[in-house]
Scaffold this motif. Structure first.
Motif, PDB file in Angstrom:
ATOM      1  N   VAL A 183       0.871  -1.181   0.000  1.00  8.48           N
ATOM      2  CA  VAL A 183       0.000   0.000   0.000  1.00  8.48           C
ATOM      3  C   VAL A 183       0.905   1.227   0.000  1.00  8.48           C
ATOM      4  O   VAL A 183       1.659   1.450   0.940  1.00  8.48           O
ATOM      5  N   ILE A 184       0.830   2.017  -1.071  1.00 12.73           N
ATOM      6  CA  ILE A 184       1.756   3.131  -1.210  1.00 12.73           C
ATOM      7  C   ILE A 184       1.044   4.369  -1.742  1.00 12.73           C
ATOM      8  O   ILE A 184       0.196   4.274  -2.636  1.00 12.73           O
ATOM      9  N   PRO A 185       1.325   5.532  -1.181  1.00 15.73           N
ATOM     10  CA  PRO A 185       0.717   6.762  -1.703  1.00 15.73           C
ATOM     11  C   PRO A 185       1.302   7.129  -3.073  1.00 15.73           C
ATOM     12  O   PRO A 185       2.465   6.835  -3.353  1.00 15.73           O
ATOM     13  N   LYS A 186       0.489   7.789  -3.875  1.00 16.03           N
ATOM     14  CA  LYS A 186       0.927   8.218  -5.211  1.00 16.03           C
ATOM     15  C   LYS A 186       2.251   8.969  -5.144  1.00 16.03           C
ATOM     16  O   LYS A 186       3.142   8.749  -5.950  1.00 16.03           O
ATOM     17  N   ALA A 187       2.369   9.870  -4.175  1.00 17.43           N
ATOM     18  CA  ALA A 187       3.558  10.722  -4.074  1.00 17.43           C
ATOM     19  C   ALA A 187       4.832   9.916  -3.832  1.00 17.43           C
ATOM     20  O   ALA A 187       5.932  10.387  -4.108  1.00 17.43           O
ATOM     21  N   THR A 214      -3.234   9.388   0.040  1.00 15.52           N
ATOM     22  CA  THR A 214      -2.509  10.016   1.141  1.00 15.52           C
ATOM     23  C   THR A 214      -1.867   8.978   2.067  1.00 15.52           C
ATOM     24  O   THR A 214      -2.201   7.793   2.021  1.00 15.52           O
ATOM     25  N   MET A 215      -0.987   9.457   2.941  1.00 19.76           N
ATOM     26  CA  MET A 215      -0.392   8.600   3.962  1.00 19.76           C
ATOM     27  C   MET A 215      -1.468   8.083   4.913  1.00 19.76           C
ATOM     28  O   MET A 215      -1.400   6.944   5.380  1.00 19.76           O
ATOM     29  N   HIS A 216      -2.459   8.894   5.205  1.00 19.33           N
ATOM     30  CA  HIS A 216      -3.538   8.459   6.092  1.00 19.33           C
ATOM     31  C   HIS A 216      -4.307   7.297   5.462  1.00 19.33           C
ATOM     32  O   HIS A 216      -4.641   6.322   6.148  1.00 19.33           O
ATOM     33  N   ASP A 217      -4.562   7.392   4.150  1.00 19.84           N
ATOM     34  CA  ASP A 217      -5.232   6.290   3.445  1.00 19.84           C
ATOM     35  C   ASP A 217      -4.379   5.026   3.515  1.00 19.84           C
ATOM     36  O   ASP A 217      -4.891   3.923   3.707  1.00 19.84           O
ATOM     37  N   ARG A 218      -3.084   5.202   3.341  1.00 18.24           N
ATOM     38  CA  ARG A 218      -2.153   4.074   3.381  1.00 18.24           C
ATOM     39  C   ARG A 218      -2.211   3.369   4.738  1.00 18.24           C
ATOM     40  O   ARG A 218      -2.373   2.160   4.820  1.00 18.24           O
ATOM     41  N   LYS A 219      -2.077   4.148   5.808  1.00 22.82           N
ATOM     42  CA  LYS A 219      -2.034   3.561   7.144  1.00 22.82           C
ATOM     43  C   LYS A 219      -3.359   2.912   7.514  1.00 22.82           C
ATOM     44  O   LYS A 219      -3.381   1.848   8.138  1.00 22.82           O
ATOM     45  N   MET A 273      -5.595   1.558   5.399  1.00 25.58           N
ATOM     46  CA  MET A 273      -5.746   0.321   4.639  1.00 25.58           C
ATOM     47  C   MET A 273      -4.840  -0.784   5.188  1.00 25.58           C
ATOM     48  O   MET A 273      -5.258  -1.938   5.305  1.00 25.58           O
ATOM     49  N   MET A 274      -3.605  -0.422   5.536  1.00 27.10           N
ATOM     50  CA  MET A 274      -2.688  -1.413   6.098  1.00 27.10           C
ATOM     51  C   MET A 274      -3.253  -1.977   7.399  1.00 27.10           C
ATOM     52  O   MET A 274      -3.228  -3.193   7.628  1.00 27.10           O
ATOM     53  N   ALA A 275      -3.790  -1.108   8.254  1.00 27.22           N
ATOM     54  CA  ALA A 275      -4.340  -1.559   9.535  1.00 27.22           C
ATOM     55  C   ALA A 275      -5.565  -2.443   9.329  1.00 27.22           C
ATOM     56  O   ALA A 275      -5.734  -3.456  10.015  1.00 27.22           O
ATOM     57  N   GLU A 276      -6.402  -2.078   8.371  1.00 22.93           N
ATOM     58  CA  GLU A 276      -7.607  -2.866   8.100  1.00 22.93           C
ATOM     59  C   GLU A 276      -7.278  -4.252   7.575  1.00 22.93           C
ATOM     60  O   GLU A 276      -7.977  -5.216   7.862  1.00 22.93           O
ATOM     61  N   ARG A 277      -6.197  -4.363   6.798  1.00 19.64           N
ATOM     62  CA  ARG A 277      -5.844  -5.645   6.166  1.00 19.64           C
ATOM     63  C   ARG A 277      -5.007  -6.551   7.069  1.00 19.64           C
ATOM     64  O   ARG A 277      -4.672  -7.655   6.689  1.00 19.64           O
ATOM     65  N   ALA A 278      -4.640  -6.087   8.259  1.00 24.00           N
ATOM     66  CA  ALA A 278      -3.729  -6.823   9.136  1.00 24.00           C
ATOM     67  C   ALA A 278      -4.445  -7.490  10.301  1.00 24.00           C
ATOM     68  O   ALA A 278      -5.447  -6.978  10.801  1.00 24.00           O
TER      69      ALA A 278
END
Length: 194
Positions: free
Chosen positions: A66-70, A89-94, A96-101
């Motif tokens: 999971v990686i932000p566009k930037a 965004t970084m918030h979206d990244r974090k 999604m990572m938390a939800e998938r773990a």
């Protein structure tokens, strides 16, 4: 095939100065793959991030990046992931990572690793999730952090129960097994037989 578990790993986008850091990242990735698991991580292909992802894939595990566009160009997004999610965004990244773990593990890393580790620990103590959180202390890198955290308990800013929400260890395999067992996904006897 559905993975046996999903482990979110936070770690450096650099390899670090000691070869033991890379060896630990590869060991963690191998363990995830050999135990039928799935790695969830920041989607980069360089540093410890790339090492843990490559080792997971080589051992037959699935990898969710999971990686932000930037950061796609800056971190050289790992195009070999089982799934690569490019988010805004970084918030979206974090999130999604938390939800998938099912559990979280911090390996050696820098500011980003620290921030992610403290955030999931904070979320756990606030009751936003009840997933195990671990810190792998390779070559004593986190000795100072552990001492500081104990000092915050003595100073009255952190309670013992909050400290009990995280597991720290220098033993990668033991910590990994404990995190997955704590997540309620595999009883210790079965996991040890895989």
């Amino acid at each position: 095939m559905k993975p046996a578990f999903s482990l979110c790993v936070y770690c450096g986008s650099r390899p670090g100065a000691h070869p033991a850091y890379g060896a630990a990242a590869r060991q963690v990735g191998r363990w995830i793959g050999e135990h039928g698991g799935q790695l969830v991580y920041g989607g980069g292909h360089n540093g410890l991030m790339g090492m843990v992802a490559d080792a997971t894939l080589a051992a037959g595990g699935q990898v969710i990046g999971v990686i932000p566009k930037a950061l796609v160009e800056k971190e050289w997004a790992h195009r070999g992931c089982t799934e690569l999610h490019v988010v805004d965004t970084m918030h979206d990244r974090k999130r999604m990572m938390a939800e998938r773990a099912d559990a979280f593990l911090a390996l050696p890393g820098g500011i980003g690793t620290f921030e992610e580790f403290f955030e999931v620990w904070t979320w756990r103590q606030l009751g936003y999730h009840d997933k195990p959180v671990g810190l792998l202390n390779i070559e004593g890198l986190y000795d100072g952090l552990e001492s500081f955290l104990k000092a915050t308990v003595r100073a009255g800013f952190v309670n013992d129960w909050q400290m009990d929400l995280i597991r720290t260890s220098r033993d990668a395999e033991g910590l990994l097994q404990n995190l997955i067992n704590d997540a309620g996904l595999a009883p210790a006897p079965q996991l040890g037989q895989i």
